[in-house]
Design an enzyme around this catalytic site. Structure first.
Site, PDB file in Angstrom:
ATOM      1  N   GLU A  38      11.105   1.217   9.662  1.00 49.54           N
ATOM      2  CA  GLU A  38       9.754   1.764   9.757  1.00 49.54           C
ATOM      3  C   GLU A  38       9.511   2.377  11.137  1.00 49.54           C
ATOM      4  O   GLU A  38       8.927   3.461  11.245  1.00 49.54           O
ATOM      5  CB  GLU A  38       8.722   0.672   9.478  1.00 49.54           C
ATOM      6  CG  GLU A  38       8.649   0.275   8.013  1.00 49.54           C
ATOM      7  CD  GLU A  38       7.737  -0.909   7.764  1.00 49.54           C
ATOM      8  OE1 GLU A  38       7.280  -1.060   6.619  1.00 49.54           O
ATOM      9  OE2 GLU A  38       7.486  -1.695   8.702  1.00 49.54           O
ATOM     10  N   ASP A  73       2.638   5.083   5.799  1.00 47.69           N
ATOM     11  CA  ASP A  73       3.082   3.695   5.765  1.00 47.69           C
ATOM     12  C   ASP A  73       1.871   2.779   5.828  1.00 47.69           C
ATOM     13  O   ASP A  73       0.766   3.209   6.188  1.00 47.69           O
ATOM     14  CB  ASP A  73       4.015   3.417   6.951  1.00 47.69           C
ATOM     15  CG  ASP A  73       4.978   2.272   6.693  1.00 47.69           C
ATOM     16  OD1 ASP A  73       4.797   1.526   5.708  1.00 47.69           O
ATOM     17  OD2 ASP A  73       5.933   2.115   7.492  1.00 47.69           O
ATOM     18  N   GLY A  74       2.079   1.522   5.487  1.00 52.16           N
ATOM     19  CA  GLY A  74       1.023   0.530   5.563  1.00 52.16           C
ATOM     20  C   GLY A  74       1.062  -0.214   6.883  1.00 52.16           C
ATOM     21  O   GLY A  74       1.818   0.126   7.797  1.00 52.16           O
ATOM     22  N   THR A 127       0.827  -1.205   0.000  1.00 48.19           N
ATOM     23  CA  THR A 127       0.000   0.000   0.000  1.00 48.19           C
ATOM     24  C   THR A 127       0.858   1.251   0.000  1.00 48.19           C
ATOM     25  O   THR A 127       0.470   2.277  -0.561  1.00 48.19           O
ATOM     26  CB  THR A 127      -0.959   0.021   1.205  1.00 48.19           C
ATOM     27  OG1 THR A 127      -1.592  -1.252   1.330  1.00 48.19           O
ATOM     28  CG2 THR A 127      -2.041   1.072   1.036  1.00 48.19           C
ATOM     29  N   ASP A 159       0.236  -4.478   8.509  1.00 49.11           N
ATOM     30  CA  ASP A 159      -0.232  -5.842   8.292  1.00 49.11           C
ATOM     31  C   ASP A 159      -1.534  -6.093   9.049  1.00 49.11           C
ATOM     32  O   ASP A 159      -2.375  -6.877   8.604  1.00 49.11           O
ATOM     33  CB  ASP A 159       0.836  -6.836   8.727  1.00 49.11           C
ATOM     34  CG  ASP A 159       2.113  -6.672   7.921  1.00 49.11           C
ATOM     35  OD1 ASP A 159       2.020  -6.741   6.682  1.00 49.11           O
ATOM     36  OD2 ASP A 159       3.182  -6.460   8.510  1.00 49.11           O
TER      37      ASP A 159
END
Length: 248
Positions: free
Chosen positions: A112, A90-91, A38, A93
Site C-alpha cells: 500500500e 485505498d481505505g 472499503t 484504519d
C-alpha cells in the site's frame, strides 16, 4: 463493538464512498487498487465501469485485491521502472483532520505504501467510523523480518507500543504473514500525539520493513457520514463530494 444496525450503516457508508470515488476515475488512467473492506467495493464498482466501456489499467496492493480485480475484468499491469499511477484509491484504519493515516489492518501496508508513494494522487475512501480526533486507538501495524522479531519487539516496547505478534485469522495457532512473507506486529500505543516523530523512530529500528503510518501522502478523503459523502482535504473545511465532478 458495533451493533448489527451500526454494521449495516457502516457497510452502506463504505459503498457510498466507493461510488463517489469511481465517479472521478477517467478514461486512460493508471489506477492503484487498495486493500480492505472499503477498497473492495471500489474495485467491484470500477469493474462495472470497465465492463461498461471505461478504459483503465491497474496494479493492486495485495493478492486479494488483484484476484478481485481479475474477477471483475480490470486489466492489470505488473510493477516496472518508471511506472506512476494517476490515482490510487485505498481505505484507512484511522484518519485524522490532517489526513494522517493508520493503515495495514489487512496486512498489506508495504505494498500500500509503495503504490501510494508512486501515485500522483492518493484518495482515501472511508466510512464514518474511521475518522478520529487523534491517531492511536487502532493498533499500529508493522511488517517485520522474522529473524529480527525479538529485537523489534523490545525496541517497540521501549517506545511504549505494547507490540503483539499478529496471528492468522483463519488459523489462530499460526502467525500471520504479509503477501511478501514477512511477520505482522500490532502496536498498542493507544494515542499518537506526534506521529511524525514516531515514524522517524520506527524507521531507525532494523528489521522493520515498513510501518502503518501514512503521513503527507493522502491528497483527499471521501468519508461517508450517513447518506452524505464528504470530501476532506488537509487545511480545508469538509465539502459535499457531490459538488465536485473532477478530482479536487
Amino acid at each position: 463493538m458495533p451493533t448489527p444496525e451500526d454494521q449495516v450503516r457502516l457497510e452502506k457508508e463504505k459503498h457510498l464512498a466507493a461510488t463517489a470515488a469511481v465517479r472521478w476515475v477517467r478514461d486512460g488512467m493508471l489506477v492503484g487498487l487498495g486493500t480492505g473492506s472499503t477498497a473492495a467495493p471500489f474495485i467491484a464498482q470500477l469493474g462495472e465501469a470497465v465492463r461498461g466501456g471505461l478504459r483503465v489499467q491497474a496494479t493492486a496492493t495485495s493478492i486479494a485485491s488483484e484476484k478481485l480485480a481479475r474477477e471483475v475484468g480490470i486489466p492489470l499491469v505488473e510493477p516496472r521502472r518508471g511506472l506512476r499511477f494517476d490515482l490510487t484509491v485505498d481505505g484507512a484504519d484511522e484518519l485524522d483532520a490532517q489526513l494522517r493515516l493508520v493503515k495495514g489492518g489487512g496486512g498489506a501496508l508495504l505494498r500500500e505504501k509503495v503504490l501510494a508513494t508512486a501515485s500522483d494522487y492518493l484518495l482515501i475512501v472511508a466510512d464514518s467510523s474511521k475518522e478520529v480526533p487523534q491517531l492511536g486507538r487502532f493498533p499500529l501495524p508493522l511488517e517485520v523480518v522474522s529473524f529480527a522479531l525479538p529485537w523489534v519487539l523490545d525496541a517497540v516496547a521501549a517506545l511504549g507500543g505494547a507490540p503483539v505478534l499478529r496471528m492468522d485469522r483463519q488459523n489462530p495457532t499460526q502467525t500471520a504473514h504479509s503477501d511478501q512473507g514477512n511477520l505482522l506486529v500490532d502496536c498498542y500505543f493507544e494515542v499518537l500525539p506526534d506521529p511524525e516523530q514516531l515514524a522517524r523512530q520506527l524507521k531507525t529500528i532494523p528489521g522493520i520493513v515498513e510501518h502503518g503510518l501514512f503521513l503527507g501522502l493522502a491528497r483527499a478523503a471521501l468519508v461517508a457520514r450517513g447518506e452524505q459523502v464528504l470530501l476532506l482535504r488537509p487545511g480545508a473545511e469538509p465539502a459535499d463530494a457531490a459538488s465536485f465532478s473532477e478530482l479536487p
